[in-house]
Design an enzyme around this catalytic site. Structure first.
Site, PDB file in Angstrom:
ATOM      1  N   GLU A 159     -16.329 159.835  53.387  1.00 19.40           N
ATOM      2  CA  GLU A 159     -16.171 160.563  52.125  1.00 19.40           C
ATOM      3  C   GLU A 159     -17.554 160.855  51.534  1.00 19.40           C
ATOM      4  O   GLU A 159     -18.511 160.118  51.774  1.00 19.40           O
ATOM      5  CB  GLU A 159     -15.304 159.700  51.188  1.00 19.40           C
ATOM      6  CG  GLU A 159     -15.074 160.208  49.797  1.00 19.40           C
ATOM      7  CD  GLU A 159     -14.354 161.548  49.702  1.00 19.40           C
ATOM      8  OE1 GLU A 159     -14.843 162.509  50.322  1.00 19.40           O
ATOM      9  OE2 GLU A 159     -13.351 161.644  48.982  1.00 19.40           O
ATOM     10  N   ARG A 178     -23.286 173.706  48.255  1.00 23.53           N
ATOM     11  CA  ARG A 178     -23.017 172.792  49.365  1.00 23.53           C
ATOM     12  C   ARG A 178     -24.119 172.858  50.429  1.00 23.53           C
ATOM     13  O   ARG A 178     -24.350 171.917  51.165  1.00 23.53           O
ATOM     14  CB  ARG A 178     -21.692 173.148  50.064  1.00 23.53           C
ATOM     15  CG  ARG A 178     -20.455 172.908  49.219  1.00 23.53           C
ATOM     16  CD  ARG A 178     -19.221 172.970  50.105  1.00 23.53           C
ATOM     17  NE  ARG A 178     -17.993 173.145  49.349  1.00 23.53           N
ATOM     18  CZ  ARG A 178     -17.299 172.159  48.788  1.00 23.53           C
ATOM     19  NH1 ARG A 178     -17.728 170.920  48.883  1.00 23.53           N
ATOM     20  NH2 ARG A 178     -16.185 172.405  48.135  1.00 23.53           N
TER      21      ARG A 178
HETATM   22  P1  5GP Z   1     -12.687 160.118  42.596  1.00 22.87           P
HETATM   23  O1  5GP Z   1     -11.264 160.280  43.029  1.00 22.87           O
HETATM   24  O2  5GP Z   1     -13.365 158.919  43.202  1.00 22.87           O
HETATM   25  O3  5GP Z   1     -12.817 160.144  41.094  1.00 22.87           O
HETATM   26  O4  5GP Z   1     -13.437 161.427  43.008  1.00 22.87           O
HETATM   27  C1  5GP Z   1     -13.903 161.640  44.264  1.00 22.87           C
HETATM   28  C2  5GP Z   1     -14.173 163.107  44.490  1.00 22.87           C
HETATM   29  O5  5GP Z   1     -14.660 163.753  43.323  1.00 22.87           O
HETATM   30  C3  5GP Z   1     -15.273 163.260  45.506  1.00 22.87           C
HETATM   31  O6  5GP Z   1     -14.746 163.311  46.801  1.00 22.87           O
HETATM   32  C4  5GP Z   1     -15.916 164.568  45.092  1.00 22.87           C
HETATM   33  O7  5GP Z   1     -15.252 165.639  45.702  1.00 22.87           O
HETATM   34  C5  5GP Z   1     -15.717 164.632  43.595  1.00 22.87           C
HETATM   35  N1  5GP Z   1     -16.908 164.196  42.866  1.00 22.87           N
HETATM   36  C6  5GP Z   1     -17.077 163.044  42.175  1.00 22.87           C
HETATM   37  N2  5GP Z   1     -18.306 162.970  41.640  1.00 22.87           N
HETATM   38  C7  5GP Z   1     -18.933 164.099  42.004  1.00 22.87           C
HETATM   39  C8  5GP Z   1     -20.262 164.604  41.772  1.00 22.87           C
HETATM   40  O8  5GP Z   1     -21.137 164.007  41.125  1.00 22.87           O
HETATM   41  N3  5GP Z   1     -20.560 165.810  42.338  1.00 22.87           N
HETATM   42  C9  5GP Z   1     -19.643 166.511  43.074  1.00 22.87           C
HETATM   43  N4  5GP Z   1     -20.040 167.674  43.578  1.00 22.87           N
HETATM   44  N5  5GP Z   1     -18.400 166.058  43.313  1.00 22.87           N
HETATM   45  C10 5GP Z   1     -18.045 164.869  42.782  1.00 22.87           C
END
Ligand code: 5GP
Length: 171
Positions: free
Chosen positions: A89, A155
């Site tokens: 991930e 990206r």
């Molecule tokens: P979670 O479910 O842990 O809150 O979120 C995970 C997903 O959120 C990651 O796989 C990613 O796609 C997105 N995400 C979380 N933080 C960031 C960040 O700082 N930058 C970006 N581009 N995506 C993030």
């Protein structure tokens, strides 16, 4: 993080995975799209016979915080029963996405299941989630580059940087 720092961390992680999965039937699962760049670099640093798989789950859309609703958009096309599964991930934020993925994939009876994350934001965690491997712990800031997007952009940046709030406040 510069591309050099990332490459170094990915090499180190690849060596660790190579050690830990000796003699095991390993399947590495890329979570699209964010982990795609990390994944393709990482698998080439793992010196073992392995299979790869791809999954896509719903993400933030064009915002910068999790909705908590996770949905499978693309599922694996292979069986993972009795395989040693390593989910790759991009970033663990609240932990909700991985919590969901671990639940779903565990039901398919893998021999083991663990997570390798490029980035971890421990301060943002809302569910109890253990990542076996992660390259960098970062503070609570929205980052882009090296596969990570904002609204599908950035990206392709080779380095990882903090997105200026001006960009998403105007979105
Ligand atoms: P979670 O479910 O842990 O809150 O979120 C995970 C997903 O959120 C990651 O796989 C990613 O796609 C997105 N995400 C979380 N933080 C960031 C960040 O700082 N930058 C970006 N581009 N995506 C993030």
């Amino acid at each position: 993080m510069t591309r050099e720092q990332i490459a170094e961390a990915v090499r180190k992680l690849g060596r660790q995975i190579t050690e830990d999965y000796q003699g095991k039937d390993l399947t590495m699962v890329c979570i699209l799209k964010g982990a795609s760049v990390f994944f393709t670099d990482l698998i080439r640093e793992v010196d073992l016979p392995l299979s790869i798989g791809f999954m896509a789950v719903s993400s933030y859309g064009s915002g910068t915080s999790s909705t908590g609703v996770v949905r499978i958009i693309k599922d694996l096309d292979q069986n993972i029963e009795d395989k040693h599964v390593l989910i790759v991930e991009d970033i663990v934020d609240s932990g909700k996405t991985l919590h969901f993925l671990l639940q779903v994939l565990s039901q398919r009876h893998p021999a083991s299941i663990h997570v390798a994350a490029l980035l971890d934001k421990p301060a943002r965690r809302v569910v109890d989630l253990k990542t076996r491997y992660s390259c960098f712990d970062i503070p609570d800031a929205f980052v882009v580059g090296y596969g990570l997007d904002f609204d599908e952009k950035y990206r392709n940046l080779p380095d990882i940087g903090v997105l200026h709030p001006r960009i998403y406040q105007n979105a």
